[in-house]
Design a protein around this motif. Structure first.
Motif, PDB file in Angstrom:
ATOM      1  N   ILE A  27       0.814  -1.215   0.000  1.00  0.00           N
ATOM      2  CA  ILE A  27       0.000   0.000   0.000  1.00  0.00           C
ATOM      3  C   ILE A  27       0.852   1.271   0.000  1.00  0.00           C
ATOM      4  CG2 ILE A  27      -0.216   0.187   2.522  1.00  0.00           C
ATOM      5  CD1 ILE A  27      -3.222   0.892   1.985  1.00  0.00           C
ATOM      6  N   ASP A  28       2.066   1.194   0.574  1.00  0.00           N
ATOM      7  CA  ASP A  28       2.944   2.363   0.568  1.00  0.00           C
ATOM      8  C   ASP A  28       3.462   2.660  -0.833  1.00  0.00           C
ATOM      9  OD1 ASP A  28       2.708   2.936   3.264  1.00  0.00           O
ATOM     10  OD2 ASP A  28       4.332   1.583   3.826  1.00  0.00           O
ATOM     11  N   GLU A  29       3.856   1.606  -1.545  1.00  0.00           N
ATOM     12  CA  GLU A  29       4.327   1.799  -2.923  1.00  0.00           C
ATOM     13  C   GLU A  29       3.207   2.323  -3.814  1.00  0.00           C
ATOM     14  OE1 GLU A  29       6.047  -1.659  -4.616  1.00  0.00           O
ATOM     15  OE2 GLU A  29       7.735  -1.760  -3.213  1.00  0.00           O
ATOM     16  N   ALA A  30       1.958   2.059  -3.423  1.00  0.00           N
ATOM     17  CA  ALA A  30       0.807   2.411  -4.266  1.00  0.00           C
ATOM     18  C   ALA A  30       0.333   3.845  -4.065  1.00  0.00           C
ATOM     19  CB  ALA A  30      -0.339   1.445  -3.996  1.00  0.00           C
ATOM     20  N   LYS A  31       1.089   4.669  -3.354  1.00  0.00           N
ATOM     21  CA  LYS A  31       0.664   6.048  -3.094  1.00  0.00           C
ATOM     22  C   LYS A  31       0.348   6.836  -4.366  1.00  0.00           C
ATOM     23  CE  LYS A  31       2.864   6.699   1.421  1.00  0.00           C
ATOM     24  NZ  LYS A  31       3.921   7.402   2.178  1.00  0.00           N
ATOM     25  N   PRO A  32       1.066   6.621  -5.477  1.00  0.00           N
ATOM     26  CA  PRO A  32       0.717   7.370  -6.697  1.00  0.00           C
ATOM     27  C   PRO A  32      -0.659   7.030  -7.258  1.00  0.00           C
ATOM     28  CG  PRO A  32       2.943   6.501  -6.837  1.00  0.00           C
ATOM     29  CD  PRO A  32       2.293   5.840  -5.662  1.00  0.00           C
ATOM     30  N   SER A  33      -1.238   5.882  -6.841  1.00  0.00           N
ATOM     31  CA  SER A  33      -2.510   5.440  -7.409  1.00  0.00           C
ATOM     32  C   SER A  33      -3.546   5.203  -6.318  1.00  0.00           C
ATOM     33  CB  SER A  33      -2.330   4.148  -8.216  1.00  0.00           C
ATOM     34  OG  SER A  33      -3.579   3.627  -8.624  1.00  0.00           O
ATOM     35  N   PRO A  34      -4.531   6.078  -6.182  1.00  0.00           N
ATOM     36  CA  PRO A  34      -5.589   5.872  -5.180  1.00  0.00           C
ATOM     37  C   PRO A  34      -6.345   4.554  -5.355  1.00  0.00           C
ATOM     38  CG  PRO A  34      -5.637   8.120  -6.023  1.00  0.00           C
ATOM     39  CD  PRO A  34      -4.670   7.369  -6.879  1.00  0.00           C
ATOM     40  N   LEU A  35      -6.569   4.142  -6.599  1.00  0.00           N
ATOM     41  CA  LEU A  35      -7.267   2.879  -6.818  1.00  0.00           C
ATOM     42  C   LEU A  35      -6.435   1.704  -6.321  1.00  0.00           C
ATOM     43  CD1 LEU A  35      -9.486   1.059  -7.877  1.00  0.00           C
ATOM     44  CD2 LEU A  35      -8.468   1.224 -10.160  1.00  0.00           C
ATOM     45  N   ALA A  36      -5.137   1.709  -6.638  1.00  0.00           N
ATOM     46  CA  ALA A  36      -4.267   0.625  -6.178  1.00  0.00           C
ATOM     47  C   ALA A  36      -4.265   0.564  -4.649  1.00  0.00           C
ATOM     48  CB  ALA A  36      -2.856   0.815  -6.712  1.00  0.00           C
ATOM     49  N   GLN A  37      -4.258   1.729  -4.009  1.00  0.00           N
ATOM     50  CA  GLN A  37      -4.312   1.739  -2.544  1.00  0.00           C
ATOM     51  C   GLN A  37      -5.614   1.114  -2.040  1.00  0.00           C
ATOM     52  OE1 GLN A  37      -3.323   5.890  -1.379  1.00  0.00           O
ATOM     53  NE2 GLN A  37      -1.523   4.960  -0.427  1.00  0.00           N
ATOM     54  N   GLN A  38      -6.713   1.441  -2.693  1.00  0.00           N
ATOM     55  CA  GLN A  38      -7.994   0.841  -2.316  1.00  0.00           C
ATOM     56  C   GLN A  38      -7.935  -0.684  -2.417  1.00  0.00           C
ATOM     57  OE1 GLN A  38     -11.480   2.206  -4.340  1.00  0.00           O
ATOM     58  NE2 GLN A  38     -11.123   4.364  -3.892  1.00  0.00           N
ATOM     59  N   LEU A  39      -7.334  -1.167  -3.493  1.00  0.00           N
ATOM     60  CA  LEU A  39      -7.279  -2.610  -3.721  1.00  0.00           C
ATOM     61  C   LEU A  39      -6.465  -3.322  -2.652  1.00  0.00           C
ATOM     62  CD1 LEU A  39      -6.852  -2.579  -7.610  1.00  0.00           C
ATOM     63  CD2 LEU A  39      -8.869  -3.322  -6.337  1.00  0.00           C
ATOM     64  N   PHE A  40      -5.439  -2.640  -2.123  1.00  0.00           N
ATOM     65  CA  PHE A  40      -4.622  -3.270  -1.088  1.00  0.00           C
ATOM     66  C   PHE A  40      -5.368  -3.415   0.236  1.00  0.00           C
ATOM     67  CE2 PHE A  40      -0.823  -2.442  -3.750  1.00  0.00           C
ATOM     68  CZ  PHE A  40      -0.240  -3.695  -3.644  1.00  0.00           C
ATOM     69  N   TYR A  41      -6.504  -2.775   0.389  1.00  0.00           N
ATOM     70  CA  TYR A  41      -7.324  -3.001   1.578  1.00  0.00           C
ATOM     71  C   TYR A  41      -8.019  -4.361   1.520  1.00  0.00           C
ATOM     72  CZ  TYR A  41      -6.663   1.678   3.475  1.00  0.00           C
ATOM     73  OH  TYR A  41      -6.116   2.810   4.029  1.00  0.00           O
ATOM     74  N   LEU A  42      -8.028  -4.974   0.330  1.00  0.00           N
ATOM     75  CA  LEU A  42      -8.536  -6.346   0.217  1.00  0.00           C
ATOM     76  C   LEU A  42      -7.436  -7.280   0.708  1.00  0.00           C
ATOM     77  CD1 LEU A  42     -10.086  -6.029  -3.361  1.00  0.00           C
ATOM     78  CD2 LEU A  42     -11.299  -5.917  -1.175  1.00  0.00           C
ATOM     79  N   PRO A  43      -7.686  -8.095   1.707  1.00  0.00           N
ATOM     80  CA  PRO A  43      -6.618  -8.857   2.358  1.00  0.00           C
ATOM     81  C   PRO A  43      -5.904  -9.870   1.470  1.00  0.00           C
ATOM     82  CG  PRO A  43      -8.777  -9.600   3.102  1.00  0.00           C
ATOM     83  CD  PRO A  43      -9.001  -8.344   2.323  1.00  0.00           C
ATOM     84  N   PHE A  44      -6.515 -10.233   0.363  1.00  0.00           N
ATOM     85  CA  PHE A  44      -5.904 -11.244  -0.505  1.00  0.00           C
ATOM     86  C   PHE A  44      -5.031 -10.638  -1.612  1.00  0.00           C
ATOM     87  CE2 PHE A  44     -10.202 -10.282  -1.968  1.00  0.00           C
ATOM     88  CZ  PHE A  44      -9.979  -9.892  -3.273  1.00  0.00           C
ATOM     89  N   VAL A  45      -4.983  -9.303  -1.708  1.00  0.00           N
ATOM     90  CA  VAL A  45      -4.217  -8.660  -2.786  1.00  0.00           C
ATOM     91  C   VAL A  45      -2.735  -8.630  -2.424  1.00  0.00           C
ATOM     92  CG1 VAL A  45      -3.787  -6.507  -4.026  1.00  0.00           C
ATOM     93  CG2 VAL A  45      -6.136  -7.315  -3.671  1.00  0.00           C
ATOM     94  N   LYS A  46      -1.914  -9.226  -3.287  1.00  0.00           N
ATOM     95  CA  LYS A  46      -0.464  -9.293  -3.069  1.00  0.00           C
ATOM     96  C   LYS A  46       0.281  -8.247  -3.893  1.00  0.00           C
ATOM     97  CE  LYS A  46       3.433 -12.527  -3.336  1.00  0.00           C
ATOM     98  NZ  LYS A  46       3.837 -13.927  -3.692  1.00  0.00           N
ATOM     99  N   THR A  47      -0.073  -8.121  -5.184  1.00  0.00           N
ATOM    100  CA  THR A  47       0.594  -7.179  -6.087  1.00  0.00           C
ATOM    101  C   THR A  47      -0.435  -6.600  -7.052  1.00  0.00           C
ATOM    102  OG1 THR A  47       2.571  -8.579  -6.010  1.00  0.00           O
ATOM    103  CG2 THR A  47       2.537  -6.843  -7.681  1.00  0.00           C
ATOM    104  N   VAL A  48      -0.281  -5.330  -7.372  1.00  0.00           N
ATOM    105  CA  VAL A  48      -1.162  -4.672  -8.340  1.00  0.00           C
ATOM    106  C   VAL A  48      -0.312  -4.140  -9.483  1.00  0.00           C
ATOM    107  CG1 VAL A  48      -2.800  -2.793  -8.753  1.00  0.00           C
ATOM    108  CG2 VAL A  48      -2.831  -4.026  -6.573  1.00  0.00           C
ATOM    109  N   TYR A  49      -0.722  -4.442 -10.712  1.00  0.00           N
ATOM    110  CA  TYR A  49      -0.032  -3.964 -11.910  1.00  0.00           C
ATOM    111  C   TYR A  49      -0.987  -3.073 -12.706  1.00  0.00           C
ATOM    112  CZ  TYR A  49       2.623  -8.264 -10.863  1.00  0.00           C
ATOM    113  OH  TYR A  49       3.322  -9.269 -10.250  1.00  0.00           O
ATOM    114  N   LEU A  50      -0.512  -1.927 -13.163  1.00  0.00           N
ATOM    115  CA  LEU A  50      -1.282  -1.043 -14.040  1.00  0.00           C
ATOM    116  C   LEU A  50      -0.547  -0.938 -15.364  1.00  0.00           C
ATOM    117  CD1 LEU A  50      -2.120   1.943 -11.631  1.00  0.00           C
ATOM    118  CD2 LEU A  50      -3.344  -0.209 -11.909  1.00  0.00           C
TER     119      LEU A  50
END
Length: 303
Positions: free
Chosen positions: A36-59
């Motif tokens: 979630i810290d790395e995802a600061k540039p993307s509000p949506l990616a940060q939202q997704l990291f609140y889902l406990p099963f999310v490991k990595t997000v790619y855009l």
């Protein structure tokens, strides 16, 4: 505002699923966020990291890929995740906070001749559009887009854009030898400066045929079994070859009573002198062989 529709696409890695949009999401860059810290540039990616099963997000370009932990299966959660992504994208909120100080991205464009002497294909080293678009005149273009700018050349007749190339048909007032270099440089500089393709006003009326009539193309799920087979053959065997020549072929209809298949030619294929021969010797023969007893002839109309 463009409405994003999300398609769920499995990958070769069972832990990763792609959520593909029908519009661009990010251009020139891709992003990978591990937490979630790395995802600061993307509000949506940060939202997704609140889902406990999310490991990595790619855009990337027109999709968001998510790698999950093994605490759930994708079958249990993928629909809800797709809905969450669609809701955010359609809210109009910024996907990635942009840095206006970034340098323009170098773009290369090369020209390819096509079987149609009046059409030239300009291929870029980047994706230009998610869905193919056709512009029959300047009236079909949107303001401040590359197709609108290209019509400043008086010899340009029609423009077709697909994936990573622009196919341009010209009037007979000039030869391609005289103008290819100028058009290629114009396209390259425009893309480097962030020019976009925009939407075609033809899309709201489906496709315009050679006599100026419009036709609403049938949806795949509403087709009969033979028509579905025809579309599958066109998509798998014919479209890739046609695209390499700067064109496209679209299924319009099939008449069981006389075995007639109607298709519409777009891009460099529209008005091409060799298109009739291609239909007779290639497409028609293939359809007859692969769907025996159902196809009598293929009729093509120029888009």
């Amino acid at each position: 505002m463009k409405k994003h529709e999300i398609t769920i696409i499995p990958t070769s890695n069972e832990a990763i699923i792609k959520f593909e949009s029908n519009h661009f999401l990010v251009k020139n860059h891709s992003y990978e966020f591990k937490n979630i810290d790395e995802a600061k540039p993307s509000p949506l990616a940060q939202q997704l990291f609140y889902l406990p099963f999310v490991k990595t997000v790619y855009l990337a370009q027109n999709f968001i890929a998510i790698e999950r932990y093994d605490i759930v299966s994708w079958d249990d959660v993928k629909t809800e995740v797709a809905d969450q992504i669609a809701t955010y994208l359609n809210s109009g909120e910024e996907l990635v906070k942009t840095d206006d100080t970034k340098k323009k991205v170098p773009v290369t464009v090369y020209a390819e001749a096509t079987p149609n002497p009046n059409a030239m294909k300009f291929v870029a080293n980047k994706k230009l559009t998610v869905n193919s678009k056709e512009f029959k005149s300047i009236n079909d273009t949107e303001t401040d887009t590359l197709p609108r700018s290209l019509y400043s050349f008086p010899f340009i007749k029609e423009i077709y854009v697909d994936e990573n190339y622009i196919s341009i048909q010209k009037h007979d007032v000039v030869s391609w030898d005289e103008v290819t270099h100028e058009v290629r440089s114009f396209i390259r500089e425009a893309l480097e400066n962030g020019a976009t393709i925009g939407e075609s006003k033809l899309e709201s009326a489906a496709i315009v045929k050679e006599k100026g009539e419009t036709v609403d193309l049938p949806k795949f799920e509403n087709l009969d079994d033979v028509s579905k087979k025809i579309v599958e053959i066109l998509d798998e065997y014919i479209k890739p070859a046609v695209a390499s020549d700067g064109g496209n072929i679209v299924f319009e209809g099939y008449e069981e009573s006389n075995g007639e298949v109607r298709v519409i030619l777009q891009g460099a294929c529209s008005g091409c002198p060799s298109s009739t021969m291609t239909l007779r010797n290639g497409i028609e023969t293939m359809l007859k062989d692969m769907i025996p007893g159902k196809i009598d002839r293929v009729v093509a109309l120029n888009g």
